[in-house]
Design an enzyme around this catalytic site. Structure first.
Site, PDB file in Angstrom:
ATOM      1  N   ARG A 171     -16.555  85.948 -74.340  1.00 45.87           N
ATOM      2  CA  ARG A 171     -17.515  85.846 -75.445  1.00 45.87           C
ATOM      3  C   ARG A 171     -18.803  85.150 -74.990  1.00 45.87           C
ATOM      4  NH1 ARG A 171     -20.723  86.182 -78.428  1.00 45.87           N
ATOM      5  NH2 ARG A 171     -20.864  86.043 -80.694  1.00 45.87           N
ATOM      6  N   LYS A 172     -18.806  84.603 -73.775  1.00 44.81           N
ATOM      7  CA  LYS A 172     -20.005  83.938 -73.238  1.00 44.81           C
ATOM      8  C   LYS A 172     -20.715  84.894 -72.277  1.00 44.81           C
ATOM      9  CE  LYS A 172     -17.503  80.840 -75.203  1.00 44.81           C
ATOM     10  NZ  LYS A 172     -17.594  79.871 -76.206  1.00 44.81           N
ATOM     11  N   LEU A 173     -21.750  84.421 -71.577  1.00 47.46           N
ATOM     12  CA  LEU A 173     -22.529  85.362 -70.760  1.00 47.46           C
ATOM     13  C   LEU A 173     -21.827  85.792 -69.478  1.00 47.46           C
ATOM     14  CD1 LEU A 173     -24.764  84.541 -72.774  1.00 47.46           C
ATOM     15  CD2 LEU A 173     -26.350  85.053 -70.927  1.00 47.46           C
TER      16      LEU A 173
ATOM     17  N   HIS B 176     -15.359  82.430 -70.730  1.00 41.92           N
ATOM     18  CA  HIS B 176     -14.633  83.316 -71.639  1.00 41.92           C
ATOM     19  C   HIS B 176     -15.510  84.555 -71.875  1.00 41.92           C
ATOM     20  CE1 HIS B 176     -13.186  84.790 -75.549  1.00 41.92           C
ATOM     21  NE2 HIS B 176     -12.034  84.286 -75.177  1.00 41.92           N
TER      22      HIS B 176
END
Ligand code: PLP
Length: 379
Positions: A177-179, A175
């Site tokens: 919002r992750k790295l 997603h």
């Protein structure tokens, strides 16, 4: 507005996606297989099983362990709600363990405190990218299976090795919002060939032969459906993007660690507890959280003041047991969880965050909590 997070995407991703589209094969196919191999190799695992997202990956992990009605799975409440929800998808009961206030992760002690005869498995979350002490948990658990929710942990290291290496089952998220991001997407890594094969079938309706393999065979193969399963597939469009993102991972992690180190330095004079590396691990600083001092205003007020100063920050990591979806759900005392979730905020970290922007964030935070900020470092 300084954003709290922004994925690092470039022309290479756009091109890779365009190539997948031009190839005519856009559903799960050769690019997913390639991404699975590359991602699994990057965390030192034998197998990767791509999924539609990390939530479905977590569901499959618990499902293949046979978690079902009447079972308990120990999980932190201090996590994105998907961790606990995956337990409920199996008809089992999430049992919330408290966390170590320094790492935000469950520990051997907090897990042991809530373990019962009905405990079927434990889900450890490497929260905000800070690896949990998995070896200590394994020792405490004996033979009890440990699933790793590594949604946030791509690029973090544990005992000098990639987080997730040696995991029975580790679930990852792509997603934004992750790295690493594929828009939406997930992966399970494991060294267990049988579990990997079963999860491959389960994510694709229980088909005995995948659609991609039937296509590649060049002759008619009739598939069989051995059990009621799911459609949790990733697309080749997403995997094409993932392959490019994976090559960027070292750069992304290095930059985030630089930003985190600078925050730690600038925030030290303010007397705030900040997220940091445990001595056995290095974090990718997926989220940079700070705990507000007792005398500081409520988090909502601090966030409002930051927004006014042009800084987009977030409340601390959520606690599932405080959400309406878990109202009335029984749990023991969770003091560390409740303190961190109600008294921490997440500050902006993204690849292109400038020193000047970081200085703005720190000054705005200092003003919001009524502490004088140190003069910004020279340069
Ligand atoms: C983001 C996240 C998930 C869910 O990941 P999705 O890919 O969005 O389904 C699960 N667990 C944790 C700890 C997360 O941060």
């Amino acid at each position: 507005m300084i954003p709290v997070m922004r994925p690092l995407l470039g022309e290479e991703e756009a091109q890779a996606v365009a190539e997948a589209v031009r190839s005519g094969w856009v559903a799960q196919g050769p690019r997913v297989a390639e991404f699975e191999k590359a991602f699994a190799a990057s965390v030192g695992a034998d197998h990767g099983v791509a999924t539609s997202n990390c939530t479905t990956a977590l569901h499959l992990c618990l499902y293949v362990l046979g978690v079902g009605s009447g079972d308990e799975v120990i999980v932190p409440s201090f996590s994105f709600i998907a961790s606990a929800n995956a337990v409920r998808y199996c008809g089992a009961t999430p049992v919330f363990a408290d966390i170590d206030p320094a790492t935000g992760n469950i520990t051997a002690e907090t897990v042991t405190a809530v373990r019962t005869d009905a405990t079927k498995a434990v889900m450890v979350v490497h929260q905000a990218g800070v690896p949990a002490d998995v070896n200590a948990l394994r020792t405490a658990l004996g033979g009890l299976p440990l699933v790793q929710d590594a949604a946030c942990a791509a690029g973090s290291t544990l005992y000098g090795r990639p987080t997730g290496e040696g995991a029975l089952l580790a679930a990852w998220s792509f997603h934004p919002r992750k790295l690493l991001t594929t828009g939406e997407g997930g992966m399970i890594t494991t060294d267990d060939e049988e579990l990997a094969a079963r999860m491959r079938r389960l994510r694709e309706h229980g088909m005995s032969v995948s659609a991609a393999d039937r296509h590649a065979a060049g002759r008619a193969i009739v598939e069989e459906y051995g059990e009621t399963a799911f459609n949790y597939r990733m697309t080749d469009i997403q995997a094409a993007m993932g392959l490019v993102q994976l090559r960027r991972l070292p750069t992304i992690v290095a930059r985030r660690r630089e930003i985190a180190a600078r925050y730690q330095e600038l925030l030290a004079p303010l007397g705030l507890q900040t997220v940091r590396d445990p001595e056995y691990a290095t974090s990718n600083f997926q989220s940079f959280w700070v705990v507000l001092p007792d005398a500081a205003p409520p988090v909502a007020d601090v966030l409002a003041a930051l927004a006014e100063a042009g800084v987009s920050a977030r409340r601390g990591i959520m606690a599932a047991h405080l959400e309406p979806a878990y109202a009335g759900h029984p749990h023991g005392p969770l003091p560390a969880t409740e303190h961190l979730t109600t008294r921490s905020v997440i500050l902006p970290v993204h690849h292109d965050l400038t020193d000047a922007e970081q200085d703005t964030v720190v000054a705005a935070l200092a003003a919001a909590i009524g502490v004088a900020a140190a003069a910004p470092a020279a340069g």
